[in-house]
Scaffold this active site. Structure first.
Site, PDB file in Angstrom:
ATOM      1  N   ASP A  17     -52.038  14.464  10.516  1.00 40.00           N
ATOM      2  CA  ASP A  17     -50.642  14.802  10.212  1.00 40.00           C
ATOM      3  C   ASP A  17     -49.644  13.769  10.752  1.00 40.00           C
ATOM      4  OD1 ASP A  17     -51.784  17.244   9.315  1.00 40.00           O
ATOM      5  OD2 ASP A  17     -51.511  18.160  11.281  1.00 40.00           O
ATOM      6  N   GLU A 224     -47.948  22.282   1.292  1.00 39.32           N
ATOM      7  CA  GLU A 224     -47.532  22.066   2.688  1.00 39.32           C
ATOM      8  C   GLU A 224     -47.225  20.588   2.904  1.00 39.32           C
ATOM      9  OE1 GLU A 224     -50.904  23.248   5.111  1.00 39.32           O
ATOM     10  OE2 GLU A 224     -52.143  21.604   4.383  1.00 39.32           O
TER      11      GLU A 224
HETATM   12  O1  FUB Z   1     -53.002  20.155  11.142  1.00 38.38           O
HETATM   13  C1  FUB Z   1     -52.828  21.531  10.891  1.00 38.38           C
HETATM   14  C2  FUB Z   1     -52.322  21.736   9.503  1.00 38.38           C
HETATM   15  O2  FUB Z   1     -53.237  21.168   8.568  1.00 38.38           O
HETATM   16  C3  FUB Z   1     -51.030  21.054   9.184  1.00 38.38           C
HETATM   17  O3  FUB Z   1     -49.908  21.713   9.711  1.00 38.38           O
HETATM   18  C4  FUB Z   1     -51.111  20.998   7.701  1.00 38.38           C
HETATM   19  O4  FUB Z   1     -50.173  20.178   7.096  1.00 38.38           O
HETATM   20  C5  FUB Z   1     -52.536  20.532   7.521  1.00 38.38           C
HETATM   21  O5  FUB Z   1     -52.663  19.146   7.672  1.00 38.38           O
END
Ligand code: FUB
Length: 325
Positions: A17, A224
């Site tokens: 991320d 997301e």
């Molecule tokens: O790293 C945890 C979660 O997985 C993140 O918040 C999302 O974007 C995905 O990458």
């Protein structure tokens, strides 16, 4: 060891991320810090049980990435109980801010802020989460006029579906496949960067005819990991499509949209999640992203990578082939 395109920038810890920024003439990368464990793995994201953040820095493109050490730990965030997920950072009024999601003591994802005098941290967390914040994956754009916007939201484990009424409804499901998909949220940040100036609003993502992208259109709908950057006067909103594992983008003349879907930036990578940031450094543009290649494909043991990003003359972005020679 120097860094090179499409290779892990660090290998001594698992990272994911990445939010990349240029601060004080250097590249600073704010990743999640994945933990190595054998606990349960599910659609709720319980496998992503991160507890702290390490800031990485690079003198420039191709330089070795330096681990600046622990910048913030869960134990120092009074309102949070678990899962320090994807963070971002911003600079305003002479201070650096780290924004991060975590579950509160009721298990609900909220977004917190922490401040530092240095881009490398350590960061001191505010005692409470940002009032009115929810869900995950904050990304902050400080626009040319100094106004700061936070984009956020994630489906499934990120709980965005549960906030459709404006209140948290634990049983609430997402829209039917023939209905408009849920969009990321955007909120203008206050001058001190510690609260929302107004309630978050939903961003609309539409196709080239102006029709909303539907929830069943999993190749294009928002899942997301939002990121917003400016290029040639346009705002680019890029994000993960989750279940179809792509990074895609949409553009708008306004930071709050509506955004028109434009195409794919990154096809699926090794591992379930895909998450990124886009940054300009020395007149060139770069995509920071992650995959799970360092762990041989374990979804929650990821590694941050980067590569150059190219725009076509019409403002579209050339799709990246991360595993081509
Ligand atoms: O790293 C945890 C979660 O997985 C993140 O918040 C999302 O974007 C995905 O990458």
């Amino acid at each position: 060891m120097k860094s090179s395109f499409n290779q892990p920038i660090v290998t001594h810890i698992y990272t994911a991320d990445p939010s990349a920024h240029v601060f004080e003439g250097k590249l600073y990368i704010y990743p999640s810090h994945d933990l190595d464990h054998d606990g349960p793995s599910n659609d709720n994201g319980d496998q992503y049980r991160m507890e702290d953040y390490h800031v990485l820095s690079m003198e420039g493109i191709g330089a070795k990435a330096i681990d600046e050490g622990e910048a913030l730990h869960l134990r120092d965030v009074p309102w949070a109980s678990s899962q320090l997920w994807a963070p971002d950072a911003a600079f305003k009024n002479g201070k650096y801010y780290l924004f991060f999601p975590a579950r509160d003591h009721d298990g609900i994802f909220r977004i917190g802020a922490a401040a530092s005098d240095s881009p490398a941290g350590p960061f001191k967390a505010e005692p409470n989460y940002i009032p009115g914040s929810f869900s995950i994956d904050p990304a902050v754009l400080v626009d040319d006029d100094g106004k700061a916007y936070m984009y956020f939201g994630g489906l499934w484990g990120g709980q965005l579906e549960k906030w459709q009424s404006g209140a948290y409804e634990p049983q609430r499901e997402g829209p039917a496949s023939c209905e408009p998909a849920l969009g990321p949220r955007v909120a203008k940040l206050s001058e001190d960067m510690l609260s929302f100036e107004a309630e978050p609003s939903e961003i609309s993502i539409v196709d080239e005819s102006g029709n909303p992208i539907l929830a069943g259109d999993e190749d294009r709908r928002y899942f997301e990991g939002p990121w917003v950057h400016r290029y040639n006067g346009l705002y680019y909103l890029s994000y993960s499509t989750g279940t179809t594992h792509k990074l895609v983008y949409a553009t708008s003349g306004s930071p709050t949209g509506p955004f028109v879907y434009r195409g794919v930036i990154l096809p699926p990578v090794v591992g379930w999640t895909t998450h990124h940031s886009i940054v300009e450094f020395d007149g060139k543009w770069y995509l920071f992203y992650h995959d799970s290649s360092l762990s041989g494909g374990v979804n929650h043991k990821r590694c941050v990578k980067y590569t150059e990003l190219h725009y076509n003359d019409d403002g579209t972005i050339r799709m990246i082939e991360p595993y081509a020679n």
